[in-house]
Scaffold this motif. Structure first.
Motif, short mmCIF file in Angstrom:
data_model
loop_
_atom_site.label_atom_id
_atom_site.label_comp_id
_atom_site.label_asym_id
_atom_site.label_seq_id
_atom_site.Cartn_x
_atom_site.Cartn_y
_atom_site.Cartn_z
N PHE A 37 0.83 -1.21 0.00
CA PHE A 37 0.00 0.00 0.00
C PHE A 37 0.86 1.26 0.00
O PHE A 37 0.64 2.19 -0.79
CB PHE A 37 -0.92 -0.01 1.22
CG PHE A 37 -1.53 1.33 1.52
CD1 PHE A 37 -2.48 1.89 0.68
CD2 PHE A 37 -1.15 2.03 2.67
CE1 PHE A 37 -3.03 3.13 0.96
CE2 PHE A 37 -1.69 3.27 2.96
CZ PHE A 37 -2.64 3.83 2.10
N VAL A 38 1.86 1.32 0.87
CA VAL A 38 2.73 2.48 0.98
C VAL A 38 3.51 2.70 -0.32
O VAL A 38 3.65 3.83 -0.82
CB VAL A 38 3.69 2.33 2.18
CG1 VAL A 38 4.74 3.45 2.16
CG2 VAL A 38 2.92 2.35 3.48
N TYR A 41 1.18 4.06 -2.94
CA TYR A 41 0.81 5.44 -2.66
C TYR A 41 1.94 6.40 -3.04
O TYR A 41 1.70 7.41 -3.74
CB TYR A 41 0.47 5.60 -1.18
CG TYR A 41 0.10 7.01 -0.79
CD1 TYR A 41 -1.14 7.55 -1.12
CD2 TYR A 41 1.01 7.82 -0.10
CE1 TYR A 41 -1.48 8.85 -0.78
CE2 TYR A 41 0.69 9.11 0.25
CZ TYR A 41 -0.56 9.62 -0.08
OH TYR A 41 -0.88 10.92 0.25
N TYR A 42 3.15 6.08 -2.64
CA TYR A 42 4.26 7.00 -2.91
C TYR A 42 4.75 6.92 -4.36
O TYR A 42 5.49 7.80 -4.80
CB TYR A 42 5.40 6.77 -1.93
CG TYR A 42 5.13 7.42 -0.59
CD1 TYR A 42 5.30 8.79 -0.41
CD2 TYR A 42 4.64 6.67 0.47
CE1 TYR A 42 5.02 9.39 0.80
CE2 TYR A 42 4.35 7.26 1.70
CZ TYR A 42 4.54 8.63 1.85
OH TYR A 42 4.25 9.22 3.06
N LYS A 45 3.51 10.00 -6.04
CA LYS A 45 3.97 11.30 -5.57
C LYS A 45 4.81 12.09 -6.58
O LYS A 45 4.71 13.32 -6.63
CB LYS A 45 4.76 11.13 -4.26
CG LYS A 45 3.88 10.82 -3.05
CD LYS A 45 2.92 11.96 -2.78
CE LYS A 45 2.12 11.75 -1.51
NZ LYS A 45 1.21 12.88 -1.25
N LEU A 64 -7.33 9.58 -3.20
CA LEU A 64 -6.37 8.61 -3.71
C LEU A 64 -5.97 7.59 -2.64
O LEU A 64 -5.91 6.38 -2.92
CB LEU A 64 -5.12 9.33 -4.23
CG LEU A 64 -3.99 8.42 -4.73
CD1 LEU A 64 -4.47 7.59 -5.92
CD2 LEU A 64 -2.77 9.25 -5.11
N SER A 65 -5.71 8.05 -1.42
CA SER A 65 -5.29 7.13 -0.37
C SER A 65 -6.38 6.11 -0.06
O SER A 65 -6.10 4.92 0.14
CB SER A 65 -4.91 7.90 0.90
OG SER A 65 -5.98 8.73 1.33
N LEU A 68 -6.59 3.51 -2.92
CA LEU A 68 -5.56 2.47 -2.82
C LEU A 68 -5.80 1.54 -1.64
O LEU A 68 -5.60 0.32 -1.74
CB LEU A 68 -4.18 3.13 -2.70
CG LEU A 68 -3.69 3.90 -3.92
CD1 LEU A 68 -2.39 4.63 -3.61
CD2 LEU A 68 -3.49 2.95 -5.11
N LEU A 69 -6.25 2.10 -0.53
CA LEU A 69 -6.48 1.29 0.67
C LEU A 69 -7.59 0.26 0.43
O LEU A 69 -7.44 -0.91 0.77
CB LEU A 69 -6.84 2.20 1.84
CG LEU A 69 -6.67 1.61 3.25
CD1 LEU A 69 -5.23 1.18 3.49
CD2 LEU A 69 -7.07 2.65 4.30
N ARG A 194 -4.69 -0.58 -8.13
CA ARG A 194 -3.87 0.62 -8.08
C ARG A 194 -4.30 1.70 -9.06
O ARG A 194 -4.08 2.89 -8.81
CB ARG A 194 -2.40 0.25 -8.36
CG ARG A 194 -1.76 -0.56 -7.26
CD ARG A 194 -0.33 -0.91 -7.60
NE ARG A 194 -0.25 -1.84 -8.73
CZ ARG A 194 0.89 -2.39 -9.15
NH1 ARG A 194 2.02 -2.10 -8.55
NH2 ARG A 194 0.89 -3.23 -10.17
#
Length: 271
Positions: A37-38, A41-42, A45, A64-65, A68-69, A194
């Protein structure tokens, strides 16, 4: 119902004793999906995440978070049952495959009991992580909390039917390991975990709609983050029900065919 519950409890206990006998395993059940997940997410960025972003046409950037979660929550439900079915090959290696055939219990009950047992054991920790993450990132006010129980029911039923189908395939195949490779990464990419399915070209959408997870995530996201009326979910729910009925049909068909083949030839390998 009591019969099914007893099989479910037996399979949960078997799964726990065979695969979850070490505390570090539970740590991996949390840290691995959390890292996925992290990382996802990044990976967004470095790109334009303003309202002028091309991605903004398909997803609300401020969500967005949560996108993805919820994607990875659904993915973990389905992925752990791909892994569970793949472990059928170890049943052959350890010589315990015969127990499934010799048991007086219904084979179909064992298949779905195994799927449900492994599901409960594998997803509870990441589900808890997802709950905590929603509060940590300050998005709890954007979740429609009264739909959470419905979401869990949709995820569980869909994943168990998917897992039962895969268990039957792996049970009667000498080597279905290639399916693990074919299903794992493509399911994560094409099912909208994603990226929204709408961003894919036509051929990509065709692949996406093969996976039940695509329909499940669409419904889950609307229930948790959308502001839609129930009648607007009739179409995606109907499509999900249709693909789950197809999986149920082929599960029963393959199991019946494989059992008849085993009785006639004494060979537990159908293909």
């Amino acid at each position: 119902m009591k019969y099914m519950i007893s099989i479910l409890m037996a399979e949960m206990r078997k799964s726990h004793l065979n695969h979850y006998h070490n505390k570090l395993i539970y740590f991996s059940l949390l840290i691995w999906p959390a890292l996925l997940f992290v990382t996802a997410y990044y990976s967004f960025k470095p790109f334009n995440l303003t309202q002028s972003s091309p991605l903004a046409r398909f997803i609300e950037i401020e969500h967005l978070s949560l996108f993805l979660l919820t994607g990875y929550l659904g993915y973990i439900f389905f992925w752990c049952l791909i892994q569970s079915a793949w472990q059928m090959s170890y049943e052959r290696m350890s010589g315990t495959l015969e127990l499934i055939f010799l048991t007086p219990a219904s084979r179909i009950a064992v298949m779905y009991g195994r799927a449900a047992g492994n599901l409960v054991e594998a997803v509870w920790l990441f589900s808890l992580f997802s709950l905590l993450a929603v509060f940590v990132i300050g998005k709890s006010h954007e979740i429609i909390w009264w739909n959470v129980p419905i979401v869990m029911v949709v995820l569980t039923i869909s994943a168990v039917i998917w897992g039962g189908f895969l268990n039957v395939i792996f049970l009667f195949s000498r080597d279905a390991g290639i399916l693990f490779t074919v299903l794992e990464e493509p399911m994560q990419f094409f099912s909208g975990v994603r990226l929204p399915v709408a961003t894919f070209p036509l051929w990509g959408k065709g692949i996406a709609y093969i996976f039940p997870l695509t329909y499940v995530l669409s419904i889950v996201r609307e229930l948790l983050m959308g502001r839609v009326e129930w009648f607007q979910l009739i179409k995606p729910l109907g499509m999900l029900a249709g693909i789950l009925l197809v999986l149920l049909f082929f599960t029963f068909l393959l199991l019946s065919k494989a059992e008849n083949h085993a009785k006639e030839t004494g060979n537990m390998t159908l293909y």
